[in-house]
Structures are given as C-alpha cells and as structure tokens.
Design a protein around this motif. Structure first.
Motif, short mmCIF file in Angstrom:
data_model
loop_
_atom_site.label_atom_id
_atom_site.label_comp_id
_atom_site.label_asym_id
_atom_site.label_seq_id
_atom_site.Cartn_x
_atom_site.Cartn_y
_atom_site.Cartn_z
N ASN A 219 -65.27 -51.92 -27.61
CA ASN A 219 -64.59 -53.12 -28.09
C ASN A 219 -63.32 -53.32 -27.25
O ASN A 219 -62.27 -52.73 -27.53
CB ASN A 219 -64.25 -52.95 -29.58
N LEU A 220 -63.42 -54.11 -26.21
CA LEU A 220 -62.32 -54.26 -25.26
C LEU A 220 -61.10 -54.94 -25.88
O LEU A 220 -59.96 -54.60 -25.55
CB LEU A 220 -62.79 -55.04 -24.02
N ALA A 221 -61.34 -55.88 -26.78
CA ALA A 221 -60.20 -56.53 -27.45
C ALA A 221 -59.45 -55.52 -28.30
O ALA A 221 -58.21 -55.52 -28.33
CB ALA A 221 -60.70 -57.69 -28.31
N LEU A 222 -60.18 -54.63 -28.98
CA LEU A 222 -59.53 -53.57 -29.76
C LEU A 222 -58.76 -52.63 -28.85
O LEU A 222 -57.63 -52.23 -29.17
CB LEU A 222 -60.57 -52.80 -30.56
N ALA A 223 -59.33 -52.28 -27.72
CA ALA A 223 -58.66 -51.37 -26.79
C ALA A 223 -57.33 -51.96 -26.33
O ALA A 223 -56.33 -51.24 -26.24
CB ALA A 223 -59.56 -51.09 -25.59
N ASP A 224 -57.31 -53.25 -26.07
CA ASP A 224 -56.06 -53.89 -25.65
C ASP A 224 -55.02 -53.84 -26.76
O ASP A 224 -53.83 -53.57 -26.51
CB ASP A 224 -56.32 -55.34 -25.23
N ARG A 225 -55.45 -54.11 -28.00
CA ARG A 225 -54.51 -54.06 -29.13
C ARG A 225 -53.96 -52.65 -29.33
O ARG A 225 -52.76 -52.45 -29.54
CB ARG A 225 -55.21 -54.51 -30.41
#
Length: 372
Positions: A219-225
C-alpha cells in the motif's frame, strides 16, 4: 581478532527473530571495521543475502555482541546491531527484545556466566539504551536446556521458556510529555518503554489493521503516510532526524479479534513485522494503560492484573505491563514489564565472511601487455 577472516559465531533464534551472536572480543574493536565485517558475514547489501548468514528479512539479519560487564549491577553487556538487508548499513539506534532472549543462554554457553543447577538468571545491561533486563532460563545439571513446552506465536514447535523481566527504565514513558499528540495531521500516542514507539489507530490511516503484512507493505499511499508520521514523530520525541534510523517503530492499533487486548500491525520501520517485537509489545502494552491514549476505545483491557494479550499477524504475545497513570503532577510511569520468550541454539562454530572489497587500482601506467 586475527586477520584470518574467520570468526567464532553462534547462530540463534531469539523469540521471533534470528541472529548471529558474537563475543565482543571476537570482533574488531573499531565500529567501522566491525560493521564492515558484519555486512560481509550477513551477506549485505543484497536483497537475498545469498553470500552470508542473513535470511533476506530484517527479522533474520540481526547481530548480538556480548561481553562481560564492568557494571557491578550486571553480568553481561549486550549490544544489538541491525544489519540492513539491501543497504550497506549497520545501526545500533534501536534495541531488540527478541534477540535479547538468546543473550543469557549465549553468555552461559561462552562461559561468561556460571550456570546454576536448575535455572540461571543473567543480569543484562543493554548498551543501546543503557537500560537493564534479567533473563531466567533452565539449566539442569549446569547446562542450558533449549527443550521445553513453551509456545510463542510465529515460531513452530515448542522450546524452553526464557522469562525476561525489565526493571522500570530511566527515560520518561511519554517522551513528548503528552498522552496524545497530533503528528502530520494524525493523532498518535508516543511512548518509550524500552523502544521509541508511535501508536496510531489503523482507522485513522484508512486501513482496518487486520490486513496481511504483504498487503500493507504494498500500500504505497500508506507507506507515504507512515514515513511522514515517523519523521515528524522522531523529532517530537527528541530523536532528531530519523530518516536513516530504525526508530521510532509505528504500531497500528485495531480492536481485537481473537480474545486479546488489541490487534497490531507494526512497521520496523518500512517492512511490516510478521509478529511483534518484545519491546514493541512493551510499548503498545504500556500505551494501552494510559487514560486518554489513542488505544482508548480500541483496546479491551482486562478487569484485573497486568497481563495483556497483544494480537499480531501470526498469533499473539502475552506481556505483563503495570503502569502508574500518574497523579499530583507526576507523569505516568511503568511499574513492571515482563514477558516469556524462547530461544534456541541453531549452530555454533566458525563463520567465514565474504572477502573484503579490493580497492580500485589507479588508472594509467605500464602494467604489462593488454589482455587479448
């Protein structure tokens, strides 16, 4: 250590991790030379660690360095080193409570501590944090016995229990002084019960907290957060720039599903732990005991006793965590933390590290005929 490039080593499973255990005297004294050697021993940097002992995952690319302690209140000193898998990095900025489970047995195996007949307790000074622990384990006939009936989630089979007790640390339980902080637009609870840890409600990040580690890692969006939260929380917790550090850890919290106190997904710091580290669980357990923390309304705490069952992707970890919530201007403080782990000696012998890199030769000059 001699220049023969062979080093005495014991490979052990400690809790849900695996690592190479060394006597400090068997490694180079200087950190740079030591770290270079350990990278070659573990096979880093390489995603598969094909040319070394590492298992291609942060949980299996760990090192314990153990020596007799000069502290009269400790028997041995333990330095934990995390060896990165795909980067040439060795860091001592965190501790590891799972690898800690093997330190006492290793100290007895190497003759640093005399074993009792029945069981032995080893007082351990953890050099990464300056804090201490006491490990107690079976030594019938004065020898370490790794066989037993204790089970821990994430490890097949059974083994002898290692009971680890952590006296209250000297650092504040709440590094920011607050039970809740807003970090990168997200409400968190920052705790340090042996490991800087940031607790976040999974729902606040748009996930359930029940996903598999693989799904969360993809989950790339989660990784950024998570990256944004970790950097901001590191500064708020007094850790400075944590861009290249492995702490603080982030634990996502969700309501329990299997009779425990809470469900967790912990990042170490990028990969999602397939279970949960001992000190990570200690931080979660202490954080859940804090009135007003982010765990309030998520966790289901027992009516009596200090024991909490922390659910994780492959089962659960039971830990005793007693917290004084603070009163009359006194901050919250940990009274007691204890956990049962297991450890097992896998091999004991000599490891032959990959050869050191040969410096590039200067260009130019007459070095003989050109190859055909």
């Amino acid at each position: 250590m001699t220049g023969s490039e062979e080093v005495r080593c014991m490979l052990m499973r400690g809790g849900t991790s695996k690592g190479a255990y060394f006597l400090a005297g068997d490694l180079p004294a200087g950190p740079a030379a030591r770290d270079d050697l350990l990278l070659r021993v573990m096979g880093s940097p390489d995603p598969r660690q094909i040319d070394g002992l590492g298992g291609a995952h942060p949980l299996t690319s760990k090192v314990a360095v153990v020596s007799a302690s000069e502290d009269p209140e400790a028997d041995v000193d333990y330095l934990f080193l995390q060896v990165a898998v795909d980067r040439p990095v060795v860091t001592d900025r965190q501790n590891c409570g799972n690898i800690l489970a093997g330190v006492g047995p290793f100290a007895v195996e190497r003759g640093l501590v005399a074993a009792g007949d029945g069981e032995t307790s080893v007082r351990i000074r953890m050099l990464n944090t300056g804090e201490s622990a006491v490990a107690t384990f079976a030594t019938p006939g004065g020898r370490v016995d790794y066989t037993g009936h204790a089970e821990i989630s994430g490890v097949p089979g059974t083994a002898a229990p290692v009971v680890i007790e952590f006296p209250p640390g000297r650092k504040p339980l709440l590094p920011t002084g607050n039970v809740r902080d807003t970090v990168a637009g997200t409400t968190v609870t920052c705790v340090d019960n042996g490991m800087p840890t940031v607790l976040v409600a999974a729902s606040a990040l748009g996930v359930t907290g029940y996903e598999t580690p693989k799904d969360l890692e993809e989950n790339l969006a989660l990784a950024d957060r998570l990256h944004e939260i970790r950097l901001a929380a590191g500064g708020l917790m007094g850790l400075g720039d944590v861009e290249t550090a492995t702490v603080p850890k982030l634990s996502l919290l969700a309501p329990p599903r299997a009779g425990g106190a809470v469900a967790t997904r912990t990042f170490i710091p990028v990969r999602c732990h397939t279970s949960i580290g001992v000190l990570g669980a200690a931080g979660v357990a202490a954080g859940l005991r804090l009135p007003g923390g982010v765990g309030e309304g998520i966790a289901r705490l027992p009516d009596h006793g200090d024991r909490l069952r922390i659910e994780h992707p492959t089962g659960f970890l039971e830990i005793d965590a007693g917290v004084d919530p603070g009163a009359d201007g006194n901050p919250p403080a940990v009274r007691r933390t204890a956990v049962v782990r297991t450890a097992r000696k896998i091999f004991d012998g000599t490891v032959f590290p990959r050869a050191a890199a040969v410096p590039a030769q200067p260009q130019g000059g007459n070095d003989g005929p050109a190859p055909r």
